[in-house]
Motif scaffolding. Structure first.
Motif, PDB file in Angstrom:
ATOM      1  N   CYS A  49      37.816  51.239  45.828  1.00 26.19           N
ATOM      2  CA  CYS A  49      36.564  51.434  46.596  1.00 26.19           C
ATOM      3  C   CYS A  49      36.744  51.281  48.099  1.00 26.19           C
ATOM      4  CB  CYS A  49      35.476  50.496  46.083  1.00 26.19           C
ATOM      5  SG  CYS A  49      35.724  48.773  46.520  1.00 26.19           S
ATOM      6  N   GLY A  50      37.893  50.774  48.541  1.00 22.97           N
ATOM      7  CA  GLY A  50      38.097  50.634  49.988  1.00 22.97           C
ATOM      8  C   GLY A  50      37.613  49.309  50.561  1.00 22.97           C
ATOM      9  N   ALA A  51      37.209  48.372  49.710  1.00 20.74           N
ATOM     10  CA  ALA A  51      36.803  47.056  50.229  1.00 20.74           C
ATOM     11  C   ALA A  51      38.051  46.249  50.580  1.00 20.74           C
ATOM     12  CB  ALA A  51      35.972  46.304  49.195  1.00 20.74           C
ATOM     13  N   ARG A  52      37.958  45.436  51.647  1.00 21.08           N
ATOM     14  CA  ARG A  52      39.105  44.662  52.117  1.00 21.08           C
ATOM     15  C   ARG A  52      39.403  43.480  51.197  1.00 21.08           C
ATOM     16  NH1 ARG A  52      41.793  43.659  57.021  1.00 21.08           N
ATOM     17  NH2 ARG A  52      41.826  41.454  57.560  1.00 21.08           N
ATOM     18  N   LEU A  69      25.458  30.946  47.950  1.00 20.54           N
ATOM     19  CA  LEU A  69      26.109  29.709  48.391  1.00 20.54           C
ATOM     20  C   LEU A  69      26.916  29.961  49.665  1.00 20.54           C
ATOM     21  CD1 LEU A  69      27.380  28.286  44.953  1.00 20.54           C
ATOM     22  CD2 LEU A  69      25.434  27.452  46.309  1.00 20.54           C
ATOM     23  N   ALA A  70      27.637  31.080  49.709  1.00 13.56           N
ATOM     24  CA  ALA A  70      28.469  31.387  50.886  1.00 13.56           C
ATOM     25  C   ALA A  70      27.622  31.530  52.140  1.00 13.56           C
ATOM     26  CB  ALA A  70      29.272  32.667  50.642  1.00 13.56           C
ATOM     27  N   GLU A  71      26.401  32.044  51.979  1.00  9.36           N
ATOM     28  CA  GLU A  71      25.525  32.225  53.142  1.00  9.36           C
ATOM     29  C   GLU A  71      24.646  30.995  53.400  1.00  9.36           C
ATOM     30  OE1 GLU A  71      25.034  34.841  55.495  1.00  9.36           O
ATOM     31  OE2 GLU A  71      27.021  35.420  54.773  1.00  9.36           O
ATOM     32  N   THR A 179      31.486  48.856  49.787  1.00  9.11           N
ATOM     33  CA  THR A 179      31.650  48.853  51.250  1.00  9.11           C
ATOM     34  C   THR A 179      30.337  49.111  51.971  1.00  9.11           C
ATOM     35  OG1 THR A 179      32.085  51.240  51.356  1.00  9.11           O
ATOM     36  CG2 THR A 179      33.992  49.815  51.004  1.00  9.11           C
ATOM     37  N   LEU A 180      29.220  49.144  51.235  1.00  8.33           N
ATOM     38  CA  LEU A 180      27.956  49.594  51.836  1.00  8.33           C
ATOM     39  C   LEU A 180      27.110  48.450  52.383  1.00  8.33           C
ATOM     40  CD1 LEU A 180      27.091  52.230  49.079  1.00  8.33           C
ATOM     41  CD2 LEU A 180      27.890  52.719  51.400  1.00  8.33           C
ATOM     42  N   ALA A 181      27.542  47.213  52.157  1.00  4.74           N
ATOM     43  CA  ALA A 181      26.773  46.045  52.613  1.00  4.74           C
ATOM     44  C   ALA A 181      27.776  44.948  52.956  1.00  4.74           C
ATOM     45  CB  ALA A 181      25.841  45.570  51.493  1.00  4.74           C
ATOM     46  N   LYS A 182      27.307  43.880  53.626  1.00  2.84           N
ATOM     47  CA  LYS A 182      28.243  42.785  53.933  1.00  2.84           C
ATOM     48  C   LYS A 182      28.870  42.258  52.643  1.00  2.84           C
ATOM     49  CE  LYS A 182      29.013  38.288  56.010  1.00  2.84           C
ATOM     50  NZ  LYS A 182      28.474  37.099  56.697  1.00  2.84           N
ATOM     51  N   SER A 209      36.359  35.583  56.659  1.00  6.34           N
ATOM     52  CA  SER A 209      35.981  34.182  56.435  1.00  6.34           C
ATOM     53  C   SER A 209      35.057  34.055  55.230  1.00  6.34           C
ATOM     54  CB  SER A 209      35.363  33.562  57.697  1.00  6.34           C
ATOM     55  OG  SER A 209      34.300  34.340  58.155  1.00  6.34           O
ATOM     56  N   ALA A 210      34.199  35.069  54.995  1.00  9.29           N
ATOM     57  CA  ALA A 210      33.349  35.041  53.796  1.00  9.29           C
ATOM     58  C   ALA A 210      34.228  35.077  52.548  1.00  9.29           C
ATOM     59  CB  ALA A 210      32.374  36.221  53.802  1.00  9.29           C
ATOM     60  N   ALA A 211      35.306  35.864  52.578  1.00 10.70           N
ATOM     61  CA  ALA A 211      36.188  35.974  51.419  1.00 10.70           C
ATOM     62  C   ALA A 211      36.873  34.635  51.126  1.00 10.70           C
ATOM     63  CB  ALA A 211      37.225  37.065  51.657  1.00 10.70           C
ATOM     64  N   THR A 212      37.319  33.961  52.175  1.00  3.99           N
ATOM     65  CA  THR A 212      37.950  32.650  51.997  1.00  3.99           C
ATOM     66  C   THR A 212      36.974  31.665  51.364  1.00  3.99           C
ATOM     67  OG1 THR A 212      39.294  33.093  53.948  1.00  3.99           O
ATOM     68  CG2 THR A 212      39.181  30.802  53.221  1.00  3.99           C
ATOM     69  N   LEU A 213      35.747  31.692  51.863  1.00  6.78           N
ATOM     70  CA  LEU A 213      34.700  30.810  51.340  1.00  6.78           C
ATOM     71  C   LEU A 213      34.418  31.112  49.862  1.00  6.78           C
ATOM     72  CD1 LEU A 213      32.904  28.624  52.486  1.00  6.78           C
ATOM     73  CD2 LEU A 213      31.344  30.399  53.330  1.00  6.78           C
ATOM     74  N   LEU A 214      34.310  32.392  49.527  1.00  3.02           N
ATOM     75  CA  LEU A 214      34.014  32.780  48.138  1.00  3.02           C
ATOM     76  C   LEU A 214      35.138  32.351  47.199  1.00  3.02           C
ATOM     77  CD1 LEU A 214      32.600  36.333  48.939  1.00  3.02           C
ATOM     78  CD2 LEU A 214      31.303  34.507  47.806  1.00  3.02           C
ATOM     79  N   ARG A 215      36.393  32.450  47.667  1.00  5.69           N
ATOM     80  CA  ARG A 215      37.524  32.049  46.817  1.00  5.69           C
ATOM     81  C   ARG A 215      37.514  30.544  46.565  1.00  5.69           C
ATOM     82  NH1 ARG A 215      40.445  36.204  49.770  1.00  5.69           N
ATOM     83  NH2 ARG A 215      40.484  37.994  48.344  1.00  5.69           N
TER      84      ARG A 215
END
Ligand SMILES: *Cc1c(COP(=O)(O)O)cnc(C)c1O
Length: 371
Positions: A49-52, A69-71, A179-182, A209-215
């Motif tokens: 899908c092209g997401a990082r 939770l992340a937000e 990839t269409l939203a944060k 940083s959101a990805a690190t938090l989610l992990r």
């Protein structure tokens, strides 16, 4: 021969023994939790899908929980969600102490109506809530109108989340769902377009940083290792076995989406002159998680189809703002007329990539003669 609403066995036959071999491999290496297939599958999903960043988790509901939770969403915060959706979209906001505010949907796409979102933001402010997040849903496989939603969200400081539990694999123009939203969340519940053989889910984001938090959040708020707990989190991992199964299913998924669209086109040709058939926006590709038509005497139609041996289902018979657990929460303005009407009129027909033309003709004939 009885007609399947979703024929998972047909897919199983096509996959042959590849899934069995993938399962056997996991049983041999024995890394059931966070084994190598989990990271392999996350990478494959990101490539698709092209997401990082892709963060596998326990299910599509947990995926939404992790994002809230992340937000740092909590008491006093308003989370805008469509009223015409599956319960999980709305469920996680009250679970973290926030207030879901129900937004009406668009009659044609079944997705969140940007005009109603603006009304809902005023409703939330008037109620003393802080508008924080909008969770749009890509209902039945078609992406929501993220351009319009993001414009409104940006001007009010809202985080945009795409609940794509039904729409992984879909796209808007050149951009794929994921990839269409944060944040994009999805589910691998068996009946979803990309389903596993149990529960599974994922979150997609381009934000490092959101990805690190989610992990961290998916493994008990871990720091450097799982016995270093730096925040409150969940136990929500994607099982290695499910990741191994999903890797095999992902290999045929693009082809299945083409097949689903072929089935949808055939329904539109066979039924478009007698009943309200779904329309996909220009430039959008749906995954057709459901093929949902509308009819004033929906229940009568369902009963007649049943007599003809054609299964159908109603997604969703009660809009969120009328659910016992949710009716006390605010709605955009005074009422949500489109969500109310759709919940009375919608009916979904059998839809899966392996629906053969002869069987589909039987379904089309049964619908036509039942009207
Ligand atoms: C299925 C679904 C979910 C929840 O996914 P699970 O994996 O069952 O938790 C959330 N939102 C929508 C719109 C869904 O269809």
């Amino acid at each position: 021969m009885s007609i399947a609403f979703i024929d998972l066995q047909a897919q199983r036959r096509r996959l042959g023994d590849s899934v069995d071999r993938a399962i056997a491999k996991v049983l041999d290496h024995g890394h059931y939790i966070m084994g190598p297939e989990v990271a392999q599958f996350e990478t494959a999903l990101g490539d698709f899908c092209g997401a990082r960043h892709v963060i596998g988790c326990g299910n599509g509901t947990d995926a939404l929980h992790l994002v809230l939770l992340a937000e740092g969403i909590g008491p006093g915060d308003a989370v805008f969600v469509p009223a015409f959706t599956f319960v999980a979209t709305a469920e996680m906001a009250p679970l973290v102490g926030a207030t879901p505010v129900f937004v009406d949907v668009d009659e044609t796409s079944f997705n969140i109506d940007p005009a109603s979102l603006e009304v809902a933001i005023r409703t939330a402010r008037d109620a003393g809530l802080t508008p924080r997040m909008v969770i749009a849903v890509d209902l039945f496989g078609q992406p929501a109108d993220y351009a319009a939603i993001s414009r409104i969200a940006d001007s009010h400081g809202l985080t945009v989340v795409a609940d794509a539990a039904q729409a992984f694999g879909a796209s808007l123009g050149a951009a794929k769902v994921g990839t269409l939203a944060k944040y994009t969340t999805t589910s691998f519940f068996p009946a979803k377009p990309l389903g596993c053989y149990g529960d599974g889910g994922a979150v997609f984001t381009d934000d490092d940083s959101a990805a690190t938090l989610l992990r961290s959040l998916r493994i008990h708020g871990k720091g450097t290792d799982k016995y270093d707990n730096v925040r409150i989190g969940l136990n929500s991992r994607l099982d290695t076995l499910q990741a191994a199964i999903l890797l095999e299913k992902l290999a045929i998924f693009a082809d299945e989406i083409v097949a689903r669209n072929r089935v949808a086109d055939r329904y539109a040709q066979g039924l478009g002159d007698v009943v309200a058939v779904p329309k996909v926006a220009d430039g959008a590709v749906s995954t057709w998680a459901q093929y949902t038509i509308r009819h004033a005497d929906r229940d009568g139609l369902a009963a007649r189809l049943k007599e003809e041996g054609v299964p159908s289902a109603v997604y969703y018979p009660i809009p969120m703002h009328r659910q016992t657990g949710y009716h006390a929460y605010p709605v955009a303005g005074a009422s949500l007329p489109v969500s109310d009407r759709l919940s009375r009129e919608v009916i979904s027909l059998p839809m899966h990539p392996y629906l053969d033309p002869a069987t589909q003709d039987r379904i089309i004939e049964a619908v036509r003669s039942s009207l």
